[in-house]
Design an enzyme around this catalytic site. Structure first.
Site, mmCIF file in Angstrom:
data_model
loop_
_atom_site.group_PDB
_atom_site.id
_atom_site.type_symbol
_atom_site.label_atom_id
_atom_site.label_comp_id
_atom_site.label_asym_id
_atom_site.label_seq_id
_atom_site.Cartn_x
_atom_site.Cartn_y
_atom_site.Cartn_z
ATOM 1 C CG ASP A 108 -36.641 36.541 13.151
ATOM 2 O OD1 ASP A 108 -35.411 36.728 13.107
ATOM 3 O OD2 ASP A 108 -37.285 36.443 14.211
ATOM 4 C CG ASP A 214 -31.230 34.966 14.744
ATOM 5 O OD1 ASP A 214 -31.912 35.046 15.766
ATOM 6 O OD2 ASP A 214 -30.425 34.039 14.525
ATOM 7 C CD GLU A 271 -30.768 37.667 19.081
ATOM 8 O OE1 GLU A 271 -31.114 37.065 20.099
ATOM 9 O OE2 GLU A 271 -30.498 37.091 18.002
ATOM 10 C CG HIS A 346 -38.035 33.935 20.228
ATOM 11 N ND1 HIS A 346 -37.766 35.264 19.985
ATOM 12 C CD2 HIS A 346 -36.991 33.236 19.722
ATOM 13 C CE1 HIS A 346 -36.610 35.348 19.356
ATOM 14 N NE2 HIS A 346 -36.118 34.140 19.175
ATOM 15 C CG ASP A 347 -34.288 33.631 22.128
ATOM 16 O OD1 ASP A 347 -34.751 32.569 21.693
ATOM 17 O OD2 ASP A 347 -33.640 34.435 21.425
HETATM 18 C C1 GLC Z 1 -31.228 34.110 18.264
HETATM 19 C C2 GLC Z 1 -32.665 33.672 18.330
HETATM 20 C C3 GLC Z 1 -32.720 32.328 18.987
HETATM 21 C C4 GLC Z 1 -31.938 31.356 18.151
HETATM 22 C C5 GLC Z 1 -30.514 31.858 17.882
HETATM 23 C C6 GLC Z 1 -29.897 31.102 16.759
HETATM 24 O O1 GLC Z 1 -30.678 34.316 19.502
HETATM 25 O O2 GLC Z 1 -33.428 34.637 18.983
HETATM 26 O O3 GLC Z 1 -34.026 31.887 19.196
HETATM 27 O O4 GLC Z 1 -31.862 30.116 18.790
HETATM 28 O O5 GLC Z 1 -30.489 33.206 17.519
HETATM 29 O O6 GLC Z 1 -30.525 31.457 15.549
#
Ligand code: GLC
Ligand code: CA
Length: 588
Positions: A108, A214, A271, A346-347
């Site tokens: 990641d 991320d 993402e 995970h979110d």
């Molecule tokens: C992304 C991750 C999340 C995290 C955020 C800040 O959305 O998937 O889990 O809290 O970024 O890094």
């Protein structure tokens, strides 16, 4: 949205299009040393299990050194592994173990922000003339007519409150789109970009096969840092995506990253929340752009979010979901882009709970239906740990003391502070946490019916409670049950590989769009066509193939209830949450 018609354009072939990915949340996967926290040796011990599922790639969520304010998405050292998870050598062993089994490993890459405990930030906040000052985003205060100090603009943080924190020592504010312990890096400053490139090379040189990136579309911000439009007059702090999602220099930065990725033939998925313009996404993922392979878009997971607050209920219909998928599916196919396919991560909460209202007797069928719909669309499927078992949201009875996630806990604290007497509103939030909190995905992996689901030793208290339903939902039981969700996933992933031309390189056409009960689409490659037909309800429904110009059935490739012969009749009965995949004669 595109018309209901097959377009035959040869898609570029690429190994990363043919793969599927399994996502691991290290804290909750498998504890090897009985401290109640999952770790990398624990993952190594489960590689055969992952291989058995039939995935090609493992994505390891952040395991770097971190104060864990946001479960490792706050990194204090990109070159070290957090001791709770292991060592760099453990990651090397993980890479080796994956490679030996013909799988790849993704790390990641969290580089929109660091932890406030990262050495760069410690330096940066130490004085205005420190050489790292510019590595982060510092701005002077604004003062009103009465001389009161205010942040440089009205942006809200994703974890509540202003996105700016005042630093007493140097008398300026720094930006953090997430927690105040997660300061945003200043990508305008060339040494920051160089540092990120170095981190990428370090892990790629160790044999890592690519990255999940991320919030990668937040790295370029509007350099003027203007106030966001006031869309929610009840709040001071406003959502400001228009000033930092897909900002002005994003593609320049991604081009640089893309060069490194290409050198190593590495995998990449970015993402990208809050993308308003698909053309912007295309610039990142179109085959010939050489930026990144694919992105996670958010339309289908934001579907139940309130307009300003994800913990506000928002009802939706199956056709809303269909519309979102249909537009991404056809848009990417027609424009030589590529999709990442996911229900969970995970979110996000568990997909059976979010996308279906299956009665207990149909939850297994619902899990299979969701697997079918997702994995046979056009794109690279991602499976989040436990999804292959049909793991569920946390129990409704759980009190707030069972929740661990900063996102939900800050939300709760905020409302307790603001409106503590409004028990009705608080109750609604409590229900919404159980439906949408990130905690739902983060309970320990359910390996067996034993104490703590076999995640850790029976005598240890895991960092987060195990879902009591592990007595019935667990890997051990499912591995030996041919009708389990796990074995169904294996079959679906196997089918996708066996008919690669159709399911990876074929086009996508949605059928019977207006139907609120049935999700149906075809995938076609040259003269081969497959129909994916799913009942999205708890009730039996009847579907008429001729009304949707479905050709003659040549073969039943898969039926989630076990193969049946019934597809010769004019009307096809579909059992609750039944999923079927049929080879049919193309009609157009
Ligand atoms: C992304 C991750 C999340 C995290 C955020 C800040 O959305 O998937 O889990 O809290 O970024 O890094
Ligand atoms: Ca451990």
């Amino acid at each position: 949205m595109s018309s209901n018609k097959h377009i035959h354009k040869p898609l570029h072939r690429a190994w990363w299009k043919e793969c599927s990915v399994y996502q691991i949340w290290p804290a909750s996967f498998k504890d090897s040393n009985d401290d109640g926290i999952g770790d990398i040796p624990g993952i190594v011990s489960k590689l055969d299990y992952i291989k058995k599922l039939g995935v090609d790639i493992i994505w390891l969520c952040p395991s770097y050194e971190s104060p864990q304010v946001d479960m490792g998405y706050d990194i204090s050292n990109y070159y070290k592994i957090d001791p709770r998870y292991g060592t760099v050598e453990d990651v090397e062993r993980l890479i080796q173990g994956a490679h030996q089994r013909g799988m790849k490993l993704l790390m990641d890459l969290v580089v929109n922000h660091t932890s406030d405990q990262h050495e760069w930030f410690k330096q940066s906040r130490s004085s205005k003339d420190n050489e790292f000052r510019n590595w982060y985003i510092w701005k002077p205060a604004r003062y009103d007519a009465q001389g009161n100090r205010h942040p440089p603009n009205n942006w809200v943080s994703h974890f509540q409150g202003s996105a700016w924190t005042w630093d007493e020592k140097t008398q300026e504010y720094y930006l953090h789109l997430y927690a105040e312990e997660q300061p945003d890096l200043n990508w305008e400053h060339p040494p920051v970009r160089k540092a990120v490139h170095d981190i990428m090379r370090f892990w790629l040189d160790k044999g890592c096969d690519g990255f999940r990136m991320d919030v990668i579309n937040f790295i370029s911000k509007d350099p003027r840092f203007p106030d966001a439009p006031v869309e929610n007059p009840e709040q001071i702090w406003q959502w400001a995506y228009c000033h930092y999602a897909n900002g002005p220099r994003l593609h320049e930065y991604l081009q640089d990253i893309g060069k490194i990725l290409r050198e190593y033939d590495a995998f990449s998925v970015g993402e990208m929340p809050y993308v308003r313009d698909p053309e912007e996404v295309l610039k990142a993922v179109r085959y010939d752009r050489n930026e990144i392979n694919m992105i996670f878009q958010f339309d289908h997971v934001d579907i139940d979010h309130g307009p300003f607050d994800k913990f506000v209920p928002n009802p939706w219909k199956l056709t809303d979901l269909k519309k979102m998928f249909n537009s991404w599916q056809t848009f990417m196919y027609e424009n030589d882009g590529w999709n990442a396919l996911y229900w969970e991560n995970h979110d996000q909460p568990r997909c059976i709970d979010r996308y279906t209202s299956a009665k207990p007797e149909y939850t297994t069928a619902a899990a299979k239906m969701l697997a079918t719909v997702l994995a046979l669309m056009s794109g690279t499927p991602f499976i989040y740990q436990g999804q292959e078992l049909g793991m569920r949201n946390v129990p409704k009875e759980w009190g707030m003391d069972e929740y661990r996630d900063i996102d939900c806990l800050n939300h709760w604290k905020g409302h307790l502070a603001k409106d503590p007497e409004n028990t009705e509103a608080l109750q609604v939030y409590r229900e919404q946490y159980q439906r949408k909190s990130r905690d739902n995905a983060r309970t320990p992996m359910q390996w067996s019916a034993a104490a703590h689901a076999g995640f850790t030793s029976p005598t240890v208290t895991p960092w987060m409670s195990v879902n009591p339903n592990h007595k019935t939902i667990n890997a051990e039981a499912q591995l030996s049950d041919p009708n389990s969700v796990f074995n169904y996933w294996r079959t679906v992933l196997g089918l996708r590989k066996r008919y690669l031309d159709i399911f990876v390189y074929g086009d996508f056409v949605m059928l019977d769009f207006a139907n609120e009960q049935v999700f149906a689409y075809t995938r076609q490659f040259e003269d081969q066509q497959a129909l994916v037909l799913c009942n999205w309800t708890d009730e039996p429904v009847v579907w008429d193939p001729t009304a949707h110009s479905v050709g003659k059935v040549q073969e039943v490739l898969l039926n989630s209830y076990g193969v049946s012969e019934k597809y010769q009749d004019k009307h096809w009965p579909l059992r609750p949450y039944e999923a079927a995949v049929l080879l049919v004669e193309p009609t157009s």
